[in-house]
Write a protein that holds these residues in place. Structure first.
Motif, PDB file in Angstrom:
ATOM      1  N   VAL A  42      38.401  55.927 -43.207  1.00 37.61           N
ATOM      2  CA  VAL A  42      38.322  54.482 -43.430  1.00 37.61           C
ATOM      3  C   VAL A  42      38.238  54.190 -44.918  1.00 37.61           C
ATOM      4  O   VAL A  42      38.910  53.279 -45.435  1.00 37.61           O
ATOM      5  CB  VAL A  42      37.117  53.893 -42.674  1.00 37.61           C
ATOM      6  CG1 VAL A  42      36.876  52.434 -43.075  1.00 37.61           C
ATOM      7  CG2 VAL A  42      37.327  53.977 -41.168  1.00 37.61           C
ATOM      8  N   ILE A 136      32.064  50.654 -50.457  1.00 36.96           N
ATOM      9  CA  ILE A 136      32.196  51.090 -49.061  1.00 36.96           C
ATOM     10  C   ILE A 136      31.187  52.187 -48.751  1.00 36.96           C
ATOM     11  O   ILE A 136      30.458  52.135 -47.752  1.00 36.96           O
ATOM     12  CB  ILE A 136      33.626  51.600 -48.788  1.00 36.96           C
ATOM     13  CG1 ILE A 136      34.641  50.461 -48.917  1.00 36.96           C
ATOM     14  CG2 ILE A 136      33.716  52.226 -47.398  1.00 36.96           C
ATOM     15  CD1 ILE A 136      36.087  50.930 -48.899  1.00 36.96           C
ATOM     16  N   ALA A 150      33.078  49.282 -44.180  1.00 36.12           N
ATOM     17  CA  ALA A 150      34.456  48.805 -44.266  1.00 36.12           C
ATOM     18  C   ALA A 150      34.503  47.299 -44.513  1.00 36.12           C
ATOM     19  O   ALA A 150      35.343  46.804 -45.276  1.00 36.12           O
ATOM     20  CB  ALA A 150      35.211  49.144 -42.982  1.00 36.12           C
TER      21      ALA A 150
END
Length: 540
Positions: A42, A136, A150
């Protein structure tokens, strides 16, 4: 007959308990997220999206091939760093009023691509991309949730303030990168410290001394010191973060000692933690700051390099006296250099007649009420399918993010003070270090780009708040019956509605960012479109 025992002690049920609340005596051993592969996938995907947005048309616009706005100071000085042995030794290029690290980083891009838009903006684009990656990972670690990490990354990608700052050859994005990275190091350090104390507790060593265990070498905090030194060696406002993060780190240590039952946690923190914290977060940054002037120390022509005994100095430094026998002449010259730079900043005040049409004060920064125009052209502009076109680059925070700052700050304060949620408190420390010190010098000329280091912490706060909106991931299996073959209980209605709300908000943020794209990247637009982009009178 089975004997019932309390969760927090081994005393039989009905005996006089040694507890004051029914919860576990010590926290569960949870010292970091466990979905490492998914987390990195991610992170990599969103960082790639950030890089695409930051590097697209990076060399546009320029002023007939020359820098725009304050790039005119830093791009030439960086070129001098590159061609002059690592030091900007020619005041004719402009005022040398900031430490060298930011200009040295810009010089890396100029070494790769030459003296052009790509050259003097490449390093800032890299810094802006890495900033997304860091946010993040930091939010993911604080929340133990890749999803919320995210969300934070998406918010920062779509923030106009950090987007524009990543695409112009100035220093503020480097400062934001270094202080955010230092913050992340201290969050990891907090987890490692708690893991070490938990290990000592499990092994029965927690009560060997009333001060608690020694915490050993803490490389993450040492790394934070290097990063904070780099921040100060970019802009002096990094010193505010040294003070704020130093106190935060010591508080983390105190909290850990109290949580695991150290008999004298305050005394233990004072004896065993404050000294190493001063070394890692004060002496190390000072050493990094001095090391950043390596080329200046080695030069023969650096600005103010040889000041002791120099009769041409405005405020000459003597060659005798107490300090001349203790402090080397090079350090005294550097002190003089820094004093002249500080004098420039302190004299840049409104009361001295210094005004700028786009200056702003810190009370306008939390909601981005007074953005800044970096570039504007209305002559010879084509490409908007009309006879008259304009193009502009405006430094502006995406309103869908920045206009929720006040309620988010209020929520963060409530969670920090009433619910004792350390995550919100830590983010508030970073946000406050970026904002509050500027209220002490309100007469000084200030600009919205000073708010760039606030953006990562604002995004973290918004992401944490959206995590509360999401709610728990699954129904409580103790309350909702499920089939024995079900591996996971189904999502709750509360979670589904929360996810819908968060998705709608993220969609609003992205749409707002796309709407602003023309005035963030100098695309040709009609005058009517330009005026439609300026939502508030203070934006004009």
């Amino acid at each position: 007959m089975t004997q019932v025992t309390d969760q927090r002690t081994t005393a039989p049920f009905g005996a006089v308990p040694s507890w004051s609340s029914p919860g576990p005596l010590r926290p569960a051993p949870d010292f970091g997220p466990t979905d490492r592969l998914r987390g990195w996938l991610v992170t990599a995907f969103l960082t790639t999206i950030a890089a695409i947005t930051r590097f697209t048309m990076l060399n546009y616009p320029t002023d007939a091939g020359t820098p725009v706005f304050d790039e005119k100071h830093y791009a030439p000085q960086a070129w001098q760093v590159l061609t002059g042995g690592g030091v900007e030794d020619n005041p004719g290029y402009g005022l040398v009023v900031h430490p060298p690290v930011g200009k040295q980083l810009i010089a890396i891009g100029e070494a790769l691509f030459g003296y052009n838009g790509w050259g003097w903006r490449f390093s800032t684009a890299v810094a802006g991309t890495l900033l997304v990656l860091l946010v993040i990972r930091i939010v993911r670690r604080m929340t133990r949730s890749t999803l919320i990490g995210a969300i934070a990354g998406i918010l920062l990608i779509a923030d106009g303030l950090t987007f524009v700052s990543s695409r112009i050859g100035m220093l503020d994005i480097f400062l934001a990168l270094f202080v955010t990275a230092a913050f992340g190091c201290l969050i990891v350090d907090r987890d490692e410290v708690r893991a070490r104390i938990a290990s000592a507790y499990a092994e029965g060593r927690i009560g060997v001394t009333s001060l608690g265990p020694r915490l050993g070498v803490r490389w993450w905090r040492f790394g934070a010191g290097i990063l904070l030194g780099s921040a100060c060696a970019t802009k002096w406002s990094g010193i505010y973060f040294i003070a704020a993060f130093g106190l935060m780190s010591v508080y983390f240590d105190l909290s850990a000692r109290r949580t695991y039952g150290v008999r004298r946690p305050w005394f233990g923190t004072a004896i065993r933690d404050i000294g190493p914290a001063l070394y890692a977060l004060v002496l190390v940054p000072l050493g990094v700051y001095l090391a950043s002037y390596w080329a200046w120390f080695a030069s023969e022509t650096g600005v103010y390099r040889y000041m002791p005994g120099n009769p041409a100095a405005t405020d000459p430094i003597g060659t005798d006296g107490f300090w001349s026998h203790i402090v080397p002449g090079a350090l005294r010259s550097l002190w003089y250099f820094n004093a002249r730079s500080l004098e420039f900043h302190t004299q840049l005040t409104n009361s001295a007649g210094n005004h700028h049409p786009w200056e702003s004060k810190p009370w306008t920064w939390p909601m981005g009420l007074r953005p800044m125009l970096y570039y504007y052209a209305d002559t010879g502009v084509t490409g908007c399918d009309q006879s008259k076109c304009v193009k502009a680059v405006m430094l502006i925070g995406t309103p869908a993010i920045w206009w929720v700052a006040l309620p988010v700050l209020a929520w963060m304060l409530w969670r920090s003070v009433v619910r004792r949620d350390w995550r919100y408190g830590a983010v508030l420390v970073g946000y406050g270090a970026a904002l509050l010190p500027w209220f002490t010098t309100l007469d000084r000329q200030m600009y919205y780009f000073y708010a760039v280091p606030m953006a990562p912490f604002l995004v973290m706060g918004v992401a944490l708040t959206l995590g509360e909106v999401l709610g728990p991931a699954r129904r409580n299996p103790a309350v909702h019956r499920q089939a024995a073959s079900d591996r996971y209980p189904p999502p709750s209605e509360r979670r589904s509605l929360g996810l819908l709300t968060v998705c709608l908000y993220l969609g609003l943020v992205i749409a707002n960012f796309i709407w602003l794209w023309p005035i963030l990247t100098a695309l040709p637009i009609t005058p009517d479109t330009w005026h439609n982009q300026l939502w508030l009178p203070s934006w004009r």
